[in-house]
Design a protein around this motif. Structure first.
Motif, PDB file in Angstrom:
ATOM      1  N   GLU A 194       0.844  -1.285  -0.191  1.00 52.52           N
ATOM      2  CA  GLU A 194       0.094   0.123  -0.101  1.00 52.52           C
ATOM      3  C   GLU A 194       0.840   1.289  -0.244  1.00 52.52           C
ATOM      4  OE1 GLU A 194      -3.519   0.020   2.502  1.00 52.52           O
ATOM      5  OE2 GLU A 194      -3.825   1.925   2.043  1.00 52.52           O
ATOM      6  N   ALA A 195       1.953   1.241   0.729  1.00 55.66           N
ATOM      7  CA  ALA A 195       2.997   2.427   0.755  1.00 55.66           C
ATOM      8  C   ALA A 195       3.472   2.685  -0.523  1.00 55.66           C
ATOM      9  CB  ALA A 195       3.919   2.096   1.824  1.00 55.66           C
ATOM     10  N   LYS A 196       3.808   1.480  -1.300  1.00 53.93           N
ATOM     11  CA  LYS A 196       4.529   1.408  -2.542  1.00 53.93           C
ATOM     12  C   LYS A 196       3.342   2.050  -3.514  1.00 53.93           C
ATOM     13  CE  LYS A 196       5.957  -1.901  -5.886  1.00 53.93           C
ATOM     14  NZ  LYS A 196       6.170  -3.426  -6.003  1.00 53.93           N
ATOM     15  N   LYS A 197       2.446   1.817  -3.556  1.00 50.52           N
ATOM     16  CA  LYS A 197       1.360   2.406  -4.367  1.00 50.52           C
ATOM     17  C   LYS A 197       1.137   4.034  -4.141  1.00 50.52           C
ATOM     18  CE  LYS A 197      -2.972   0.866  -3.535  1.00 50.52           C
ATOM     19  NZ  LYS A 197      -3.914   2.197  -2.799  1.00 50.52           N
ATOM     20  N   ASP A 198       1.384   4.166  -2.853  1.00 51.98           N
ATOM     21  CA  ASP A 198       0.797   5.728  -2.444  1.00 51.98           C
ATOM     22  C   ASP A 198       2.318   6.561  -2.546  1.00 51.98           C
ATOM     23  OD1 ASP A 198      -1.687   5.645  -2.356  1.00 51.98           O
ATOM     24  OD2 ASP A 198      -1.537   5.177  -0.184  1.00 51.98           O
ATOM     25  N   LEU A 199       3.471   5.721  -2.889  1.00 50.43           N
ATOM     26  CA  LEU A 199       4.703   6.507  -2.657  1.00 50.43           C
ATOM     27  C   LEU A 199       5.046   7.821  -3.065  1.00 50.43           C
ATOM     28  CD1 LEU A 199       7.282   5.832  -0.595  1.00 50.43           C
ATOM     29  CD2 LEU A 199       8.344   4.971  -2.827  1.00 50.43           C
ATOM     30  N   THR A 200       4.704   7.800  -4.606  1.00 50.62           N
ATOM     31  CA  THR A 200       5.180   8.946  -5.427  1.00 50.62           C
ATOM     32  C   THR A 200       4.078   9.789  -5.446  1.00 50.62           C
ATOM     33  OG1 THR A 200       4.495   7.801  -7.398  1.00 50.62           O
ATOM     34  CG2 THR A 200       6.894   7.833  -6.828  1.00 50.62           C
ATOM     35  N   ASP A 201       2.818   9.364  -5.110  1.00 44.56           N
ATOM     36  CA  ASP A 201       1.724  10.305  -5.295  1.00 44.56           C
ATOM     37  C   ASP A 201       0.538   9.844  -4.130  1.00 44.56           C
ATOM     38  OD1 ASP A 201      -0.705  12.067  -6.165  1.00 44.56           O
ATOM     39  OD2 ASP A 201      -0.870  11.064  -8.057  1.00 44.56           O
ATOM     40  N   TYR A 202       0.562  10.397  -2.937  1.00 48.28           N
ATOM     41  CA  TYR A 202      -0.255  10.110  -2.026  1.00 48.28           C
ATOM     42  C   TYR A 202      -1.845  10.498  -2.233  1.00 48.28           C
ATOM     43  CZ  TYR A 202      -2.421   9.881   2.502  1.00 48.28           C
ATOM     44  OH  TYR A 202      -3.068   9.519   3.872  1.00 48.28           O
ATOM     45  N   LYS A 203      -2.622   9.426  -2.533  1.00 44.69           N
ATOM     46  CA  LYS A 203      -4.239   9.850  -2.424  1.00 44.69           C
ATOM     47  C   LYS A 203      -4.442  11.131  -3.626  1.00 44.69           C
ATOM     48  CE  LYS A 203      -6.068   7.790   1.457  1.00 44.69           C
ATOM     49  NZ  LYS A 203      -6.287   7.956   2.742  1.00 44.69           N
ATOM     50  N   MET A 245       2.381  14.240  -4.607  1.00 43.79           N
ATOM     51  CA  MET A 245       3.585  14.116  -3.829  1.00 43.79           C
ATOM     52  C   MET A 245       3.550  12.986  -2.802  1.00 43.79           C
ATOM     53  SD  MET A 245       3.316  17.513  -1.542  1.00 43.79           S
ATOM     54  CE  MET A 245       1.677  17.971  -0.788  1.00 43.79           C
ATOM     55  N   SER A 246       4.765  12.620  -2.449  1.00 42.17           N
ATOM     56  CA  SER A 246       4.879  11.530  -1.296  1.00 42.17           C
ATOM     57  C   SER A 246       4.674  11.897  -0.032  1.00 42.17           C
ATOM     58  CB  SER A 246       6.346  11.022  -1.513  1.00 42.17           C
ATOM     59  OG  SER A 246       6.432  10.221  -0.254  1.00 42.17           O
ATOM     60  N   VAL A 247       4.166  11.274   0.800  1.00 39.98           N
ATOM     61  CA  VAL A 247       4.081  11.437   2.523  1.00 39.98           C
ATOM     62  C   VAL A 247       5.517  12.180   2.942  1.00 39.98           C
ATOM     63  CG1 VAL A 247       3.588  10.835   4.680  1.00 39.98           C
ATOM     64  CG2 VAL A 247       2.153   9.905   2.722  1.00 39.98           C
ATOM     65  N   SER A 276       0.422  20.389   6.590  1.00 37.96           N
ATOM     66  CA  SER A 276      -0.625  20.576   5.527  1.00 37.96           C
ATOM     67  C   SER A 276      -1.830  19.454   5.920  1.00 37.96           C
ATOM     68  CB  SER A 276       0.034  19.468   4.248  1.00 37.96           C
ATOM     69  OG  SER A 276       0.270  18.435   4.775  1.00 37.96           O
ATOM     70  N   LYS A 277      -2.937  19.670   5.375  1.00 39.72           N
ATOM     71  CA  LYS A 277      -4.331  19.047   5.741  1.00 39.72           C
ATOM     72  C   LYS A 277      -4.017  17.463   5.647  1.00 39.72           C
ATOM     73  CE  LYS A 277      -9.321  18.714   5.601  1.00 39.72           C
ATOM     74  NZ  LYS A 277      -8.998  17.244   6.239  1.00 39.72           N
ATOM     75  N   TYR A 278      -3.262  17.157   4.538  1.00 34.12           N
ATOM     76  CA  TYR A 278      -3.021  15.586   4.318  1.00 34.12           C
ATOM     77  C   TYR A 278      -2.305  15.146   5.344  1.00 34.12           C
ATOM     78  CZ  TYR A 278      -4.095  16.144  -0.950  1.00 34.12           C
ATOM     79  OH  TYR A 278      -4.724  16.327  -1.852  1.00 34.12           O
ATOM     80  N   PHE A 279      -1.422  15.795   5.874  1.00 34.35           N
ATOM     81  CA  PHE A 279      -0.616  15.002   7.076  1.00 34.35           C
ATOM     82  C   PHE A 279      -1.430  15.091   8.604  1.00 34.35           C
ATOM     83  CE2 PHE A 279       2.005  14.429  10.787  1.00 34.35           C
ATOM     84  CZ  PHE A 279       2.745  13.212  10.233  1.00 34.35           C
TER      85      PHE A 279
END
Ligand code: PMP
Length: 360
Positions: A21-30, A34-36, A43-46
């Motif tokens: 799952e982390a790999k899937k999101d690695l370069t483009d989180y949701k 960008m990556s986490v 940011s709101k994301y974090f």
């Protein structure tokens, strides 16, 4: 090389599902582009990531509202000093139970800050058991009592939490964190580095009862005061963002396993299988008292250091890595944290039988 069975004591194996799952999101989180690892912790994301990680952990461990959950840095080792700096708040006294290397280190560090008494120790039998201590053995004016509930090096664990009455109990749960159901209300503070049962190294989780916060002496460096972290939602400074994100994924994974009760059942099954294999063999011995055996770190020896080495080397050829015991004790140690599948333990136990047969 495919995935191996990693029996390391930490950093240790993580569930494949969360790595994927982390790999899937690695370069483009949701879809944020960008990556986490790249996003601002403001940011709101974090903010959503850390809030969700905390909410899931509270839910999993049934953490009451009067406890704070902090995501800190500095590993378990920094807690050896933060605890006495913050919690020696009245008499300046604390009582420690010595059950191995890490408890010893914690007590030595605490001696820099106050009057530390070792009330019990299992050093007399090479830390192969957990000493039973009754309430009246603790100093009545101690500011806190300290235990290491799972002993990574020696493979022991407290199966009964000592009764400390009104004195806060502090628990280093680094190598057992969230592997079995704990009643949080029995503790004043629980802490754990993430790199064994939670995620990558870099984040240390501290669960602390609110009334114990706010007593650090005035000259305490800011970062070492629980109050700063508690008042700022673990974001007084930049937190270990990626490690917190991974911890959050892991908490969701634990929920999918049936929560902590579900995980505990699996851990008991895995550990049971391995201890049975050791106890039934005439080659391998577990030196730990049966009642005090760890569910996470299973220590065993053949009695012959050369044969131990051969076993470890042969196991490695079959994809079972990091089975060597801690450098201070030798022999073997299989760390079978939450993420170790039952299959990994089955492969290990069948190899043990095969190795024993071949050396008859
Ligand atoms: N406590 C226990 C029980 C441990 O096993 C360890 C590390 N193996 C520590 C504390 C120290 O933790 P850290 O390396 O995160 O400082």
């Amino acid at each position: 090389m495919g995935r191996i069975y990693n029996f390391s004591a930490g950093p240790s194996m993580l569930p494949l599902e969360i790595l994927e799952e982390a790999k899937k999101d690695l370069t483009d989180y949701k879809g944020c582009g960008m990556s986490v690892m790249e996003m601002s912790h403001r940011s709101k994301y974090f903010q959503d990531i850390i809030d969700e990680a905390e909410a899931d952990l509270r839910d999993l461990m049934n953490i009451p509202q009067n406890y704070k959950v902090l995501f800190l840095q500095g590993g378990g080792t920094l807690q050896f000093s933060m605890i006495p700096m913050n919690l020696l708040r009245k008499s300046g006294k604390a009582d420690y139970i010595l059950t191995g290397t890490w408890a010893k280190k914690a007590a030595e560090e605490a001696k820099k800050f106050g009057d530390i008494k070792v009330v019990a120790s299992s050093a007399d039998d090479n830390f192969t058991y957990i000493p039973r201590v009754s309430k009246d053995e603790f100093r009545s004016d101690a500011d806190y009592i300290y235990i290491t509930s799972n002993n990574t090096v020696y493979g022991t664990r407290f199966t009964e939490i000592p009764d400390t009455g009104d004195t806060p109990l502090v628990c280093d749960w680094s190598s057992g964190f969230i592997s079995e159901v704990y009643d949080v209300t029995k503790f004043g503070l629980i802490y754990a580095g993430a790199q064994k049962n939670v995620g990558p190294a870099g984040v240390t989780i501290v669960i602390i009862r609110e009334d114990l916060i706010g007593y650090a002496p005035e000259k305490t460096p800011l970062y070492l005061d629980y109050k700063i972290h508690s008042e700022n939602g673990s974001m007084y400074n930049t937190p270990p963002c990626f490690a917190i994100y991974m911890a959050g994924l892991n908490f969701k994974w634990i929920k999918d396993q049936g929560g902590v009760a579900g995980i505990q059942k699996m851990n008991e099954e895995k550990a049971g299988l391995l201890y049975d294999a050791i106890d039934q063999s005439s080659m391998f011995i577990c030196p730990v008292a049966i009642a005090d055996r760890s569910l996470m770190n299973v220590v065993f020896v053949t009695g012959d250091p050369e044969l131990d080495k051969e076993f470890i080397a042969e196991a490695e050829k079959r994809g079972m890595l990091n089975l060597a015991g801690h450098r201070s004790v030798g022999g073997m140690r299989a760390s079978i944290y939450n993420a170790m599948p039952l299959k990994g333990v089955q492969v290990l136990t069948s190899f043990m039988k095969e190795f024993e047969e071949a050396h008859k």
